[in-house]
Motif scaffolding. Structure first.
Motif, PDB file in Angstrom:
ATOM      1  N   LYS A 103      10.493 -13.545  20.885  1.00  0.00           N
ATOM      2  CA  LYS A 103       9.260 -14.134  22.080  1.00  0.00           C
ATOM      3  C   LYS A 103       8.145 -14.474  21.078  1.00  0.00           C
ATOM      4  CE  LYS A 103      11.565 -12.475  26.203  1.00  0.00           C
ATOM      5  NZ  LYS A 103      11.384 -11.851  27.335  1.00  0.00           N
ATOM      6  N   PRO A 104       7.520 -15.204  21.573  1.00  0.00           N
ATOM      7  CA  PRO A 104       7.737 -16.556  22.452  1.00  0.00           C
ATOM      8  C   PRO A 104       8.739 -17.293  21.851  1.00  0.00           C
ATOM      9  CG  PRO A 104       5.486 -16.826  21.459  1.00  0.00           C
ATOM     10  CD  PRO A 104       6.075 -15.308  20.792  1.00  0.00           C
ATOM     11  N   CYS A 105       8.931 -17.523  20.713  1.00  0.00           N
ATOM     12  CA  CYS A 105       9.777 -18.404  20.006  1.00  0.00           C
ATOM     13  C   CYS A 105      10.284 -17.917  18.721  1.00  0.00           C
ATOM     14  CB  CYS A 105       9.110 -19.789  19.668  1.00  0.00           C
ATOM     15  SG  CYS A 105       7.596 -19.839  18.742  1.00  0.00           S
ATOM     16  N   GLY A 106      11.080 -18.654  18.025  1.00  0.00           N
ATOM     17  CA  GLY A 106      11.622 -18.104  16.635  1.00  0.00           C
ATOM     18  C   GLY A 106      10.451 -17.288  15.706  1.00  0.00           C
ATOM     19  N   CYS A 109       8.493 -19.817  13.462  1.00  0.00           N
ATOM     20  CA  CYS A 109       7.723 -20.589  14.476  1.00  0.00           C
ATOM     21  C   CYS A 109       6.239 -19.922  14.875  1.00  0.00           C
ATOM     22  CB  CYS A 109       8.382 -21.357  15.805  1.00  0.00           C
ATOM     23  SG  CYS A 109       7.466 -22.238  16.655  1.00  0.00           S
ATOM     24  N   VAL A 110       6.703 -18.694  15.438  1.00  0.00           N
ATOM     25  CA  VAL A 110       5.618 -17.749  15.786  1.00  0.00           C
ATOM     26  C   VAL A 110       4.553 -17.611  14.576  1.00  0.00           C
ATOM     27  CG1 VAL A 110       4.926 -15.448  16.193  1.00  0.00           C
ATOM     28  CG2 VAL A 110       6.776 -16.479  17.509  1.00  0.00           C
TER      29      VAL A 110
END
Length: 161
Positions: A103-106, A109-110
């Motif tokens: 979370k909040p994404c991969g 990506c974070v």
């Protein structure tokens, strides 16, 4: 079908479903940087130090804080985005170790979108779980061993007449 014959067909049974253990949650959110102001300021001025401290704990002392900090700094200066790719691998290791959700994404990506916040969150997570990255792996391991101490055995009463 002959009424004297028994029904040999078995009724289909529902497949057995296995559920994985529930994922734990991050102790703090990605944007809770100011919950630990000291690590937040260190991360703002030199994120590679925060990463080096976290990497040393995640990999149990190998690489050292110095080596991980140096690698992050070199990748940041030579390739720019290369530091995000390097640091996101340690976020993935941390997540796997503690069964944390992506979370909040991969992970990549974070680290690409919220590099500083991701480093702060990982640092806080280790600190909240009792492994203070500032002291390094040796101090964290010594604390963990000290916390494992057991109570002395209770002797059984001796023979009585």
């Amino acid at each position: 079908m002959n009424p004297n014959e028994s029904n040999t067909k078995s009724t289909p049974q529902a497949p057995v479903s296995y559920t994985s253990p529930p994922e734990e949650q991050w102790s703090t959110g990605i944007c809770d940087c100011f919950k630990d102001k000291t690590s937040c300021w260190v991360t703002c001025w030199c994120p590679c130090i925060t990463f080096g401290r976290t990497a040393e704990i995640v990999d149990q002392g190998k690489p050292s804080c110095f080596t991980a900090t140096r690698n992050c700094l070199m990748l940041a200066h030579l390739f720019g985005i290369g530091a995000c790719i390097y640091t996101c691998t340690y976020r993935a290791k941390l997540r796997v170790h503690y069964s944390l959700p992506p979370k909040p994404c991969g992970d990549c990506c974070v680290h690409f979108c919220c590099f500083f916040c991701a480093l702060c969150q990982e640092y806080r997570e280790l600190k909240i779980r009792g492994l203070d990255p500032e002291g390094g792996w040796a101090a964290a391991n010594a604390k963990k061993l000290k916390d494992r101490t057991t109570a002395p055995p209770i002797p059984s009463p001796g023979m009585t007449r």
